[in-house]
Write a protein that holds these residues in place. Sequence first.
Motif, PDB file in Angstrom:
ATOM      1  N   GLY A  19       0.804  -1.217   0.000  1.00 47.07           N
ATOM      2  CA  GLY A  19       0.000   0.000   0.000  1.00 47.07           C
ATOM      3  C   GLY A  19       0.836   1.265   0.000  1.00 47.07           C
ATOM      4  N   SER A  20       1.975   1.238   0.701  1.00 47.27           N
ATOM      5  CA  SER A  20       2.824   2.431   0.786  1.00 47.27           C
ATOM      6  C   SER A  20       3.467   2.757  -0.554  1.00 47.27           C
ATOM      7  CB  SER A  20       3.906   2.228   1.848  1.00 47.27           C
ATOM      8  OG  SER A  20       3.342   2.047   3.118  1.00 47.27           O
ATOM      9  N   SER A  21       3.939   1.733  -1.263  1.00 44.26           N
ATOM     10  CA  SER A  21       4.579   1.981  -2.561  1.00 44.26           C
ATOM     11  C   SER A  21       3.552   2.413  -3.595  1.00 44.26           C
ATOM     12  CB  SER A  21       5.342   0.739  -3.031  1.00 44.26           C
ATOM     13  OG  SER A  21       4.510  -0.397  -3.071  1.00 44.26           O
ATOM     14  N   VAL A  22       2.352   1.841  -3.533  1.00 42.84           N
ATOM     15  CA  VAL A  22       1.273   2.284  -4.422  1.00 42.84           C
ATOM     16  C   VAL A  22       0.932   3.742  -4.132  1.00 42.84           C
ATOM     17  CG1 VAL A  22      -1.186   2.001  -4.927  1.00 42.84           C
ATOM     18  CG2 VAL A  22       0.303  -0.004  -4.830  1.00 42.84           C
ATOM     19  N   TRP A  23       0.842   4.083  -2.842  1.00 44.57           N
ATOM     20  CA  TRP A  23       0.558   5.471  -2.436  1.00 44.57           C
ATOM     21  C   TRP A  23       1.598   6.424  -3.016  1.00 44.57           C
ATOM     22  CZ3 TRP A  23       3.842   8.662   0.305  1.00 44.57           C
ATOM     23  CH2 TRP A  23       3.302   9.852   0.800  1.00 44.57           C
ATOM     24  N   VAL A 147      -1.083  14.405   7.570  1.00 47.21           N
ATOM     25  CA  VAL A 147      -1.693  13.247   8.217  1.00 47.21           C
ATOM     26  C   VAL A 147      -2.753  12.676   7.269  1.00 47.21           C
ATOM     27  CG1 VAL A 147      -1.280  14.122  10.536  1.00 47.21           C
ATOM     28  CG2 VAL A 147      -3.442  14.647   9.391  1.00 47.21           C
ATOM     29  N   GLN A 148      -3.376  11.576   7.690  1.00 52.45           N
ATOM     30  CA  GLN A 148      -4.270  10.863   6.782  1.00 52.45           C
ATOM     31  C   GLN A 148      -5.742  11.131   7.033  1.00 52.45           C
ATOM     32  OE1 GLN A 148      -5.139   6.464   6.904  1.00 52.45           O
ATOM     33  NE2 GLN A 148      -3.521   6.434   5.384  1.00 52.45           N
ATOM     34  N   SER A 149      -6.105  11.567   8.237  1.00 55.03           N
ATOM     35  CA  SER A 149      -7.523  11.677   8.566  1.00 55.03           C
ATOM     36  C   SER A 149      -7.747  12.784   9.589  1.00 55.03           C
ATOM     37  CB  SER A 149      -8.042  10.355   9.138  1.00 55.03           C
ATOM     38  OG  SER A 149      -7.432  10.097  10.396  1.00 55.03           O
ATOM     39  N   PRO A 171      -5.876  12.358   2.456  1.00 52.08           N
ATOM     40  CA  PRO A 171      -6.476  11.027   2.577  1.00 52.08           C
ATOM     41  C   PRO A 171      -5.814  10.043   1.622  1.00 52.08           C
ATOM     42  CG  PRO A 171      -8.137  12.741   2.251  1.00 52.08           C
ATOM     43  CD  PRO A 171      -6.811  13.346   1.925  1.00 52.08           C
ATOM     44  N   PRO A 172      -6.096   8.750   1.788  1.00 47.85           N
ATOM     45  CA  PRO A 172      -5.550   7.767   0.856  1.00 47.85           C
ATOM     46  C   PRO A 172      -5.878   8.136  -0.589  1.00 47.85           C
ATOM     47  CG  PRO A 172      -6.621   6.676   2.698  1.00 47.85           C
ATOM     48  CD  PRO A 172      -6.908   8.136   2.839  1.00 47.85           C
ATOM     49  N   LEU A 173      -4.929   7.889  -1.474  1.00 51.58           N
ATOM     50  CA  LEU A 173      -5.134   8.188  -2.893  1.00 51.58           C
ATOM     51  C   LEU A 173      -6.007   7.086  -3.470  1.00 51.58           C
ATOM     52  CD1 LEU A 173      -1.483   9.242  -3.267  1.00 51.58           C
ATOM     53  CD2 LEU A 173      -3.387  10.751  -3.803  1.00 51.58           C
ATOM     54  N   ILE A 174      -7.282   7.369  -3.589  1.00 60.71           N
ATOM     55  CA  ILE A 174      -8.292   6.346  -3.813  1.00 60.71           C
ATOM     56  C   ILE A 174      -8.584   6.145  -5.295  1.00 60.71           C
ATOM     57  CG2 ILE A 174      -9.393   6.627  -1.586  1.00 60.71           C
ATOM     58  CD1 ILE A 174     -11.282   8.597  -2.763  1.00 60.71           C
ATOM     59  N   ARG A 357     -15.619  13.889   0.019  1.00 62.73           N
ATOM     60  CA  ARG A 357     -14.904  14.830   0.879  1.00 62.73           C
ATOM     61  C   ARG A 357     -13.437  14.976   0.501  1.00 62.73           C
ATOM     62  NH1 ARG A 357     -17.356  11.379   4.736  1.00 62.73           N
ATOM     63  NH2 ARG A 357     -15.305  10.692   5.473  1.00 62.73           N
ATOM     64  N   VAL A 358     -13.005  14.207  -0.498  1.00 64.41           N
ATOM     65  CA  VAL A 358     -11.581  14.160  -0.835  1.00 64.41           C
ATOM     66  C   VAL A 358     -11.284  15.073  -2.013  1.00 64.41           C
ATOM     67  CG1 VAL A 358      -9.730  12.683  -1.687  1.00 64.41           C
ATOM     68  CG2 VAL A 358     -11.276  11.841   0.078  1.00 64.41           C
ATOM     69  N   ASN A 359     -10.289  15.923  -1.853  1.00 61.23           N
ATOM     70  CA  ASN A 359      -9.819  16.764  -2.946  1.00 61.23           C
ATOM     71  C   ASN A 359      -8.295  16.721  -2.945  1.00 61.23           C
ATOM     72  OD1 ASN A 359      -9.290  18.653  -4.910  1.00 61.23           O
ATOM     73  ND2 ASN A 359      -9.857  20.413  -3.656  1.00 61.23           N
ATOM     74  N   HIS A 360      -7.743  15.719  -3.623  1.00 61.46           N
ATOM     75  CA  HIS A 360      -6.300  15.541  -3.590  1.00 61.46           C
ATOM     76  C   HIS A 360      -5.553  16.673  -4.292  1.00 61.46           C
ATOM     77  CE1 HIS A 360      -7.300  11.141  -2.849  1.00 61.46           C
ATOM     78  NE2 HIS A 360      -6.613  11.525  -1.801  1.00 61.46           N
ATOM     79  N   GLN A 361      -6.229  17.360  -5.224  1.00 61.15           N
ATOM     80  CA  GLN A 361      -5.559  18.453  -5.926  1.00 61.15           C
ATOM     81  C   GLN A 361      -5.148  19.567  -4.972  1.00 61.15           C
ATOM     82  OE1 GLN A 361      -4.783  18.183  -9.073  1.00 61.15           O
ATOM     83  NE2 GLN A 361      -5.896  16.251  -9.343  1.00 61.15           N
ATOM     84  N   ASP A 362      -5.786  19.614  -3.814  1.00 63.31           N
ATOM     85  CA  ASP A 362      -5.523  20.699  -2.877  1.00 63.31           C
ATOM     86  C   ASP A 362      -4.120  20.628  -2.278  1.00 63.31           C
ATOM     87  OD1 ASP A 362      -6.641  23.013  -1.521  1.00 63.31           O
ATOM     88  OD2 ASP A 362      -6.473  21.826   0.304  1.00 63.31           O
ATOM     89  N   ILE A 363      -3.447  19.471  -2.382  1.00 57.00           N
ATOM     90  CA  ILE A 363      -2.104  19.356  -1.826  1.00 57.00           C
ATOM     91  C   ILE A 363      -1.152  20.329  -2.505  1.00 57.00           C
ATOM     92  CG2 ILE A 363      -1.561  17.422  -3.365  1.00 57.00           C
ATOM     93  CD1 ILE A 363      -0.086  18.075   0.146  1.00 57.00           C
TER      94      ILE A 363
END
Length: 694
Positions: A19-23, A147-149, A171-174, A357-363
């Motif tokens: 999971g970590s390498s996929v992340w 952090v993740q959550s 959050p996890p990259l879903i 609730r997830v918006n990964h672009q915000d990073i």
Amino acid sequence: MNTLKLLVYADVNLNIMDGSSVWLVELLRLLSNDPRIQLDFLQKAPDEGGPLNAQLNEIKNIKRIEKHPKPMKLEQVVESIRDLDNENQYERILVRGNISLGLDLIEFLPNRLVYYTLEPFQRRGEFSPEENKEIQNLLNKTAFTIVQSERMKNSYSSDFSIPKEHIYILPPLIPPIVKNPSFRNSSNTVCYTGKFSEEWGTPGLVDTFKKLKKKLHYVKLNIAGNKFHGDLGGRREEVQEFFSNDSNVNWIGEVSRQESIGLSRSSDIGFALRSSEIDNNNSQELSTKLFEYMSAGKPVILRPTTVHKDLLGQNYPLFANDCDEAAEKCFQALTCVELYSEAAKMSYGAYKSFSKRVNHQDIVRRLVSYKKDTILFAGHDLKFIGDIMRSFEKDERYDILIDQWKGHTVHDETQSLVKLEQSDIIFCEWGLGNIRWYSRNKKPGQKLFVRVHRQEIQRLDYLCESEAEKIDGYIFIAPYRYEEFVEKVDIPRSKAKMIFNTVDTKRFNSKNRNSDGFTLGIVGIVPWGKRLDRAINIFEKLWGIDKRFKLRVKGKRPEQLPWMNNPQHVGELEKYTKLFKKIENAPWKRNVYFDSHGNDMDDWYKQIDYLLSVSDYEGSHQAVAEGMASGAVPVILPWKGASTVYPSSNIFSDEEALVSYILDGQHKLNVTSYAASQFDSEIIYSNMREILRI
């Protein structure tokens, strides 16, 4: 446009699929897709092939860096990052690692290190007071901590005295959601993908499946993975032999993430029963693999921890505490249609709720947030956006540019292109030629917003001819306009927001009013749809009862506006001529005042008791909001959408009802308080700033 020199390192070996390498690969893909990021990636271990390295090789706009022929140790990582930073002068360095690595890096990267460490919650309660102090100093010296959550954020904040605004949730990259899953068991197959280790529950998987086979001899187990960690509690050889030789086990070894997701989606139950050392009530972590199962509408076997109950619900039926319970729950789900469907729907519903609730672009926004964003305001008429522009000018987090258009489609394209290159956010005031041009010329990484009034409903061609996928948000000035445009232009509601026009309530609110209780006011009488004739009728009825009533008219007359001489306005001019002749010959003409157009509205409103809004149509009729802020009571005939902006108690069915209200004089509404709560510039600015940051 803001750009960022970024180095990424994670204490993760991409030659091992877990999971970590996929992340890590998905994070690098996400960062590399943003043109604002100049991305370097320092690898923990050299590329030995395999699907994850192959995926990384396909990613463009990334520089891969190998420093050692073997997986790096902590001191080698620190030395490599120090050397690379001296050479390239990175603005941010994003690292995932343990506390020891962070403590070494923060010594020479204060305020530039972005740190993601799971150790503080994985070992929560184990640290001495001295270690807690070290972690607190480390995390507070970072540019920010990942952090993740939300639960993890609260934990870090309380345990180590870190301000919550210093902690960023990634959050996890879903994976994308499956549309319309069947919620049915199709092949009696359990699935596990990821690393093989005692902590990740590999021995438990073997024991569970052996017990399940005794109950359901035709059940199958799909497994993807290639690396074993540790000795698996002395059972490594047994586990390998079981995976290799049991005819009910389909072990496909190392695969890409796409293949791993495909395997999860072709199976029926996801196995995520990790050891209690990893998954317990103190744990905050959510497994990436868990989301792969859930996104396809598959039920999952997992421990009933607090974080899992928060995600799936207290009554989720497939929680298990040990192998015996896991085997029994799998058996029940695979042999009971109703139970399987219930668990699958709960899993899928929880995933949909989480993904919203997830918006990964915000990073990326958070990474560059220490730099000022440049906002470009573009349009032919910026008077209604003036308060917002001035607020952004005063805000030290932003720089402002203005592209003043000469008309709906007329602008200096060369200057527009120059200003476009400098901008992070483009704000089109009015959805006319400006939004069509900017949507076609917007650069990757820029945000584009348009604010829609009323005029656009008559000129829908501009919005319809814009490239809708390039527009990040539509802002409407009234709820009615929101609904009207969403329907007519088929705008996604997720992109549509409603924010009232601003009023500088402090400027207009004055205790030194000089009204007499009998003064009506109307602002703007052109075009004819503003209906000065109705205002005159209302005034005339009131004057007939009490000669103290008077009407003040603010704004330009039709003869002062050149465009009113165009052929299409001949009929309107004739109506105005007739109305002005009526006023001139009326016995009450001395009680009607025409006040010239000017920037003295705050003084003008002080003398108005009742602010008339009697138009055929309006967007939000800003003058009413301004008048309320000054203490003038609004009296409104029901133009379409009026009740979505202003109090229904001040909207009347006809002129007679409006006149009766004024004569009654019992006005209960605190108009200044209403204006302050709904239209105040500071409130609206805060709402606008939040939208522009999406």
